[in-house]
Design a protein around this motif. Structure first.
Motif, short mmCIF file in Angstrom:
data_model
loop_
_atom_site.label_atom_id
_atom_site.label_comp_id
_atom_site.label_asym_id
_atom_site.label_seq_id
_atom_site.Cartn_x
_atom_site.Cartn_y
_atom_site.Cartn_z
N MET A 68 16.30 -8.43 -20.21
CA MET A 68 16.81 -7.65 -19.11
C MET A 68 18.12 -8.30 -18.65
O MET A 68 18.23 -9.51 -18.52
N THR A 69 19.11 -7.48 -18.40
CA THR A 69 20.38 -7.94 -17.85
C THR A 69 20.41 -7.65 -16.37
O THR A 69 20.23 -6.52 -15.94
N LEU A 70 20.62 -8.71 -15.59
CA LEU A 70 20.66 -8.54 -14.14
C LEU A 70 22.08 -8.25 -13.69
O LEU A 70 23.04 -8.77 -14.25
N GLY A 71 22.19 -7.45 -12.66
CA GLY A 71 23.50 -7.20 -12.06
C GLY A 71 23.82 -8.27 -11.05
O GLY A 71 23.20 -9.33 -11.01
N HIS A 72 24.77 -8.00 -10.18
CA HIS A 72 25.16 -8.99 -9.20
C HIS A 72 24.32 -8.92 -7.93
O HIS A 72 24.42 -9.77 -7.07
N GLU A 73 23.48 -7.91 -7.82
CA GLU A 73 22.58 -7.80 -6.67
C GLU A 73 21.16 -7.90 -7.19
O GLU A 73 20.71 -7.03 -7.94
N MET A 74 20.49 -8.99 -6.84
CA MET A 74 19.13 -9.15 -7.33
C MET A 74 18.25 -9.77 -6.26
O MET A 74 18.73 -10.43 -5.35
N SER A 75 16.98 -9.49 -6.38
CA SER A 75 16.01 -10.03 -5.46
C SER A 75 14.71 -10.25 -6.21
O SER A 75 14.57 -9.85 -7.36
N GLY A 76 13.78 -10.91 -5.59
CA GLY A 76 12.51 -11.16 -6.24
C GLY A 76 11.49 -11.71 -5.27
O GLY A 76 11.73 -11.76 -4.06
N VAL A 77 10.36 -12.12 -5.82
CA VAL A 77 9.28 -12.71 -5.05
C VAL A 77 8.97 -14.07 -5.68
O VAL A 77 8.85 -14.17 -6.90
N VAL A 78 8.86 -15.09 -4.85
CA VAL A 78 8.56 -16.43 -5.35
C VAL A 78 7.17 -16.41 -5.98
O VAL A 78 6.19 -16.01 -5.35
N TYR A 79 7.10 -16.86 -7.23
CA TYR A 79 5.83 -16.90 -7.96
C TYR A 79 5.14 -18.25 -7.76
O TYR A 79 3.94 -18.32 -7.58
N ALA A 80 5.92 -19.32 -7.83
CA ALA A 80 5.37 -20.67 -7.68
C ALA A 80 6.49 -21.58 -7.21
O ALA A 80 7.67 -21.27 -7.38
N VAL A 81 6.13 -22.70 -6.61
CA VAL A 81 7.11 -23.71 -6.21
C VAL A 81 6.66 -25.06 -6.74
O VAL A 81 5.48 -25.32 -6.91
N GLY A 82 7.64 -25.92 -7.00
CA GLY A 82 7.33 -27.26 -7.50
C GLY A 82 7.11 -28.25 -6.37
O GLY A 82 7.33 -27.96 -5.20
N ASP A 83 6.68 -29.43 -6.77
CA ASP A 83 6.49 -30.52 -5.81
C ASP A 83 7.79 -30.82 -5.09
O ASP A 83 8.85 -30.85 -5.69
#
Length: 52
Positions: A1-16
């Motif tokens: 998938m090619t992303l444009g300059h406007e993108m958003s998402g949902v955090v899936y996981a975070v590291g220590d």
């Protein structure tokens, strides 16, 4: 998938050691790479068109 300059998402996981984000948080991406001396505060709403 090619992303444009406007993108958003949902955090899936975070590291220590990651603070301020948790799984499920909605996020957006700031796609600009700026010089360290560019003022990106609310005082400069046109920072994204600063000369390079």
């Amino acid at each position: 998938m090619t992303l444009g300059h406007e993108m958003s998402g949902v955090v899936y996981a975070v590291g220590d050691g990651v603070e301020g984000l948790q799984p499920g948080d909605r996020v957006v991406v700031e796609p600009y790479i700026l010089r360290p001396d560019v003022d990106t505060s609310e005082n400069n709403p046109s920072y994204h068109v600063s000369p390079t």
